[in-house]
Scaffold this motif. Structure first.
Motif, mmCIF file in Angstrom:
data_model
loop_
_atom_site.group_PDB
_atom_site.id
_atom_site.type_symbol
_atom_site.label_atom_id
_atom_site.label_comp_id
_atom_site.label_asym_id
_atom_site.label_seq_id
_atom_site.Cartn_x
_atom_site.Cartn_y
_atom_site.Cartn_z
ATOM 1 N N UNK A 354 0.844 -1.193 0.000
ATOM 2 C CA UNK A 354 0.000 0.000 0.000
ATOM 3 C C UNK A 354 0.884 1.249 0.000
ATOM 4 N N UNK A 355 0.751 2.095 -1.017
ATOM 5 C CA UNK A 355 1.586 3.292 -1.061
ATOM 6 C C UNK A 355 1.243 4.245 0.075
ATOM 7 N N UNK A 356 2.228 5.034 0.454
ATOM 8 C CA UNK A 356 1.964 6.078 1.442
ATOM 9 C C UNK A 356 1.422 7.308 0.721
ATOM 10 N N UNK A 357 0.685 8.116 1.492
ATOM 11 C CA UNK A 357 0.102 9.319 0.905
ATOM 12 C C UNK A 357 1.148 10.182 0.200
ATOM 13 N N UNK A 358 2.292 10.372 0.888
ATOM 14 C CA UNK A 358 3.270 11.278 0.289
ATOM 15 C C UNK A 358 3.863 10.712 -1.004
ATOM 16 N N UNK A 359 3.901 9.401 -1.109
ATOM 17 C CA UNK A 359 4.403 8.778 -2.332
ATOM 18 C C UNK A 359 3.454 9.018 -3.498
ATOM 19 N N UNK A 360 2.164 8.862 -3.219
ATOM 20 C CA UNK A 360 1.163 9.111 -4.253
ATOM 21 C C UNK A 360 1.230 10.564 -4.702
ATOM 22 N N UNK A 361 1.359 11.445 -3.709
ATOM 23 C CA UNK A 361 1.445 12.868 -4.042
ATOM 24 C C UNK A 361 2.636 13.148 -4.947
ATOM 25 N N UNK A 362 3.756 12.521 -4.610
ATOM 26 C CA UNK A 362 4.964 12.725 -5.394
ATOM 27 C C UNK A 362 4.731 12.338 -6.854
ATOM 28 N N UNK A 383 9.732 4.507 -8.576
ATOM 29 C CA UNK A 383 9.441 3.595 -7.491
ATOM 30 C C UNK A 383 10.272 3.953 -6.250
ATOM 31 N N UNK A 384 11.520 4.313 -6.456
ATOM 32 C CA UNK A 384 12.356 4.734 -5.335
ATOM 33 C C UNK A 384 11.938 6.081 -4.781
ATOM 34 N N UNK A 385 11.753 7.031 -5.694
ATOM 35 C CA UNK A 385 11.448 8.384 -5.241
ATOM 36 C C UNK A 385 10.133 8.450 -4.483
ATOM 37 N N UNK A 386 9.143 7.699 -4.972
ATOM 38 C CA UNK A 386 7.835 7.751 -4.319
ATOM 39 C C UNK A 386 7.726 6.669 -3.246
ATOM 40 N N UNK A 387 8.743 5.818 -3.161
ATOM 41 C CA UNK A 387 8.749 4.674 -2.257
ATOM 42 C C UNK A 387 7.492 3.812 -2.426
ATOM 43 N N UNK A 388 7.183 3.519 -3.672
ATOM 44 C CA UNK A 388 6.045 2.646 -3.986
ATOM 45 C C UNK A 388 6.599 1.423 -4.705
ATOM 46 N N UNK A 392 2.229 -2.043 -7.158
ATOM 47 C CA UNK A 392 1.278 -0.947 -6.949
ATOM 48 C C UNK A 392 1.567 0.273 -7.817
ATOM 49 N N UNK A 393 2.827 0.490 -8.156
ATOM 50 C CA UNK A 393 3.127 1.635 -9.018
ATOM 51 C C UNK A 393 2.501 1.437 -10.398
ATOM 52 N N UNK A 394 2.642 0.224 -10.921
ATOM 53 C CA UNK A 394 2.027 -0.062 -12.220
ATOM 54 C C UNK A 394 0.507 0.039 -12.124
ATOM 55 N N UNK A 395 -0.020 -0.444 -10.995
ATOM 56 C CA UNK A 395 -1.462 -0.353 -10.793
ATOM 57 C C UNK A 395 -1.905 1.103 -10.813
ATOM 58 N N UNK A 396 -1.133 1.919 -10.118
ATOM 59 C CA UNK A 396 -1.428 3.342 -10.056
ATOM 60 C C UNK A 396 -1.492 3.944 -11.462
ATOM 61 N N UNK A 397 -0.516 3.602 -12.298
ATOM 62 C CA UNK A 397 -0.497 4.161 -13.650
ATOM 63 C C UNK A 397 -1.701 3.685 -14.461
ATOM 64 N N UNK A 398 -2.072 2.416 -14.253
ATOM 65 C CA UNK A 398 -3.244 1.912 -14.977
ATOM 66 C C UNK A 398 -4.517 2.631 -14.518
ATOM 67 N N UNK A 399 -4.647 2.866 -13.213
ATOM 68 C CA UNK A 399 -5.812 3.610 -12.715
ATOM 69 C C UNK A 399 -5.874 4.984 -13.403
ATOM 70 N N UNK A 400 -4.720 5.609 -13.534
ATOM 71 C CA UNK A 400 -4.703 6.939 -14.147
ATOM 72 C C UNK A 400 -5.022 6.863 -15.640
ATOM 73 N N UNK A 401 -4.626 5.750 -16.244
ATOM 74 C CA UNK A 401 -4.960 5.556 -17.656
ATOM 75 C C UNK A 401 -6.451 5.409 -17.830
ATOM 76 N N UNK A 402 -7.053 4.609 -16.945
ATOM 77 C CA UNK A 402 -8.480 4.366 -17.059
ATOM 78 C C UNK A 402 -9.265 5.655 -16.808
ATOM 79 N N UNK A 403 -8.692 6.524 -15.972
ATOM 80 C CA UNK A 403 -9.330 7.822 -15.709
ATOM 81 C C UNK A 403 -9.029 8.835 -16.808
ATOM 82 N N UNK A 404 -8.351 8.391 -17.879
ATOM 83 C CA UNK A 404 -7.983 9.292 -18.975
ATOM 84 C C UNK A 404 -7.095 10.449 -18.569
ATOM 85 N N UNK A 405 -6.235 10.212 -17.608
ATOM 86 C CA UNK A 405 -5.268 11.244 -17.240
ATOM 87 C C UNK A 405 -4.001 11.071 -18.069
#
Ligand code: ADP
Ligand code: MG
Length: 647
Positions: A354-362, A383-388, A392-405
């Motif tokens: 589970x990513x930390x809030x600050x990682x997601x923000x980054x 992955x290092x910079x955001x500590x994710x 989950x990092x790939x998942x995050x990118x896919x979520x953003x893709x699905x949201x058309x970001x």
């Protein structure tokens, strides 16, 4: 169906595949597919799922496109098809440019009936362009449970397959998996608009498997294990453990006691692993003590025992792992030696994801700051910079893709290390004139380490005045000739930012919610597994029910059927954390890792959960890393929460 098509199917099965009969479930699925419908086949491993697309593919007008998560699975299926003279091909990143183009050409001409790809192919815009020119009749998703966040082995890229189906106008899909609960099957159907009547489930019950749960405290595990291994039926055995070091340790203990055992895990060199696997397959090694890294593609028929020395990761993994026993139909025993002590270890796999809030923000800020043009993401760096972690990092990118970001454009490699197989000057001598000079410069502008040589692509480009394309083509060519071994590294994923107008804090909250609900779901699954082992009135029946199949009577041979009272895993007693001195325990963290470590980071450190940032800082070598690994994560988190003063 009239008799003619019926004849046709039988004939196809004989002539093209050389099989006498359909295996259970195959014919129903094949018919449904040939009736132009989408379907789901949930059969256990080895039950013959591939035939469900291989046979229809020969009768469909266009190409059957197969998405498979593992190169090795693709290779096995391809070898099989080629041996049956069925026009099949694969497209993957290890191919040379020339082969790749030739395969696509053949597909366009209609010379390929079955085309196999990995899901990552879709990220390439060029490939998507080519695909849109092909006539695809059927899309097959192998290991389709990867699409569901509610299954095990969720693969973020799989979430996009339904979109691809629409993008490429593919009329029907066939989903194949060995493990899908009714919930996962529903999820898959919903995403692909498949009617529930087209789900075909079969054969989870294997009457030659005797399932046993042996509650065992940690101190008695060695004895319990050697007992289980010494009992009949004797024969090849797999012992599953959670950690790599347990695999080493248990294998050593067994060897000392005279068993013919060896370890197998992802931390070993691939040659070593291969050698062990080969010895086991050939019957020269009796016992493999392995992590879950062992198993995919193990098709050994006479495995007599599968022992879970630690608890399995989930009911799905359990089902797959025991499914490797007794393929020959002979009596086999599957034993779980469990206690509650494995539970925190299993939970910690979940909590670390589970990513930390600050990682997601980054990550979000980085995307937002790219207001125009292309966004290049180096996954390892991010992955290092955001500590994710990567998944989950790939998942995050896919979520953003699905949201058309964001929208993926292509992937390229930044580094092209290679190893000489033929001597450098011999390679140079193969060329003349300007080309010879080019090759000389290429090598001159490369730095050779102990094994690997690193070409400085920029320097080669500027010295020779050639484009990047030429440098890479040359390297590919050497590789293809077998003169060098090329290992492209450090991929860069290139995205187009479609919408940088999103609100960072809202989006962070939304993502955090998604990841947290996934976390609770995964933790519940572990509890559900414990209940399954402890409370099933018949284990075989419980397992079948879990996968949506009903057994009419209990198996009669499992430990639950034979036991007089319910099975309980022994619990583990902990010393209260209140007795520990928070400040002195955490000192190494603040000194060596992060002076402003968050509560989550402290908890992860104490529980021995590695994150990209913690591994970079070599947390494993820092005092007190994993000191509280035996405690449940939530207990440690609460303790940290109570004791950490807000700075
Ligand atoms: P799964 O994908 O379900 O694990 P596979 O498709 O790899 O299983 O098939 C397992 C084995 O069964 C393969 O060796 C395959 O050739 C064989 N097989 C498939 N269908 C039949 C059949 N109708 N008769 C005999 N063998 C079959
Ligand atoms: Mg398969």
């Amino acid at each position: 169906m009239s008799t003619r098509p019926e004849m046709m199917l039988q004939e196809s099965l004989h002539q093209q595949f050389g099989f006498q009969h359909f295996l259970k479930g195959q014919e129903e699925v094949v018919r449904r597919v040939l009736a132009s419908e989408s379907a789901v086949a949930i059969f256990p491993t080895g039950a013959g799922k591939s035939l469900c697309y291989q046979l229809p593919a020969l009768h469909l007008p266009g190409i059957t496109l197969v998405v498979s998560p593992l190169l090795s699975l693709m290779k096995d299926q391809l070898d099989f098809l080629v041996s049956k003279n069925i026009p099949a091909a694969k497209l993957d990143s290890t191919m040379t440019r020339e082969d790749y183009v030739a395969t696509l050409q053949a597909a366009k001409k209609g010379d390929v009936k079955i085309l196999m790809i990995s899901v990552e192919r879709f990220k390439n815009e060029q490939f998507r362009l080519n695909l849109s020119k092909l006539n695809i009749s059927l899309l097959v998703v192998d290991e389709a449970h990867c699409i569901s966040e509610w299954g095990h082995n969720f693969r973020p890229d799989y979430l996009k397959i339904p979109t691809y189906q629409k993008e490429f106008n593919i009329r029907q899909v066939l989903l194949l998996t060995a493990t899908a609960t009714p919930q996962v099957a529903d999820d898959m159907c919903r995403r692909f608009d498949i009617p529930k009547k087209n789900i075909f489930t079969t054969g989870f019950f294997r009457k030659n498997l005797c399932l046993r749960v042996v509650p065992t405290i940690e101190e008695e595990k060695t004895k319990a294990l050697t007992d289980v291994l010494s009992e009949p039926p004797l024969g090849p055995s797999i012992v599953y453990v959670i950690r790599q070091r347990t695999a080493e340790r248990v294998s050593e203990i067994l060897s000392d006691k005279g068993f013919n055992a060896a370890p197998y895990h992802a931390g070993m060199k691939s040659e070593e692993r291969e050698a062990i696997q080969n010895r086991f397959m050939a019957g020269r090694l009796g016992i493999v003590v392995a992590t879950i890294a062992f198993g995919m593609g193990i098709d050994k028929h006479d495995i007599r025992k599968v022992v879970h020395y630690d608890l399995p990761k989930s009911i799905e993994s359990y089902s797959q792992e025991i499914g490797r026993a007794g393929r020959d139909g002979n009596q086999s025993v599957c034993s779980v030696l469990g206690n509650q002590g494995s539970v925190p270890v299993l939970e910690n796999f979940v909590y670390g994801d589970t990513p930390e809030r600050r990682g997601l923000q980054h990550a979000l800020k980085m995307i937002k700051s790219c207001s125009e043009g292309l966004l290049e993401i180096r996954l390892f760096e991010l992955s290092h910079d955001a500590d994710i972690r990567m998944l989950p990092l790939k998942t995050l990118l896919v979520y953003l893709e699905i949201e058309n970001i964001i929208k993926p454009k292509y992937v390229y490699f930044e580094n092209y290390p290679f190893r000489f197989i033929k001597a450098e000057d011999e390679i140079v001598e193969c060329f003349q004139d300007e080309r010879k000079q080019f090759v000389q410069t290429l090598f001159a502008q490369s730095k050779t380490g102990r094994v690997w040589t690193h070409p400085d692509i920029e320097a080669i480009m500027s010295t020779t005045g050639s484009g990047r394309e030429r440098v890479l083509t040359a390297l590919d060519y050497f590789d293809e000739k077998g003169w060098i071994e090329l290992r492209p590294k450090s991929s860069v994923e290139v995205f187009e930012v479609l919408n940088s107008d999103f609100d960072v804090s809202d989006t962070t909250n939304w993502l955090l919610d998604l990841f947290t609900s996934r976390e609770s779901f995964e933790v519940k699954r572990i509890q559900q597994m414990i209940r399954f082992f402890e409370e099933s009135s018949c284990l075989a029946d419980g397992l079948s029910t879990y996968f949506g199949e009903t057994l009419n009577h209990p198996c009669g041979v499992c430990s639950a059927c034979q036991a007089m009272e319910p099975i309980r895993f022994p619990s583990v007693e902990y010393r209260s954390l209140a007795e520990l001195d928070f400040d002195s325990i955490c000192e190494p963290i603040f000194d060596n890792i992060d002076p402003v470590a968050s509560k989550t980071l402290i908890t992860r450190f104490l529980c021995g959960i590695n994150t990209p940032n913690l591994s970079k800082k070599k947390a494993k070598t820092v005092k007190n890393f994993g000191r509280l690994a035996a405690y449940p994560y939530r207990v440690v988190l609460n303790w940290v929460d109570e004791n950490k003063r807000v700075p």
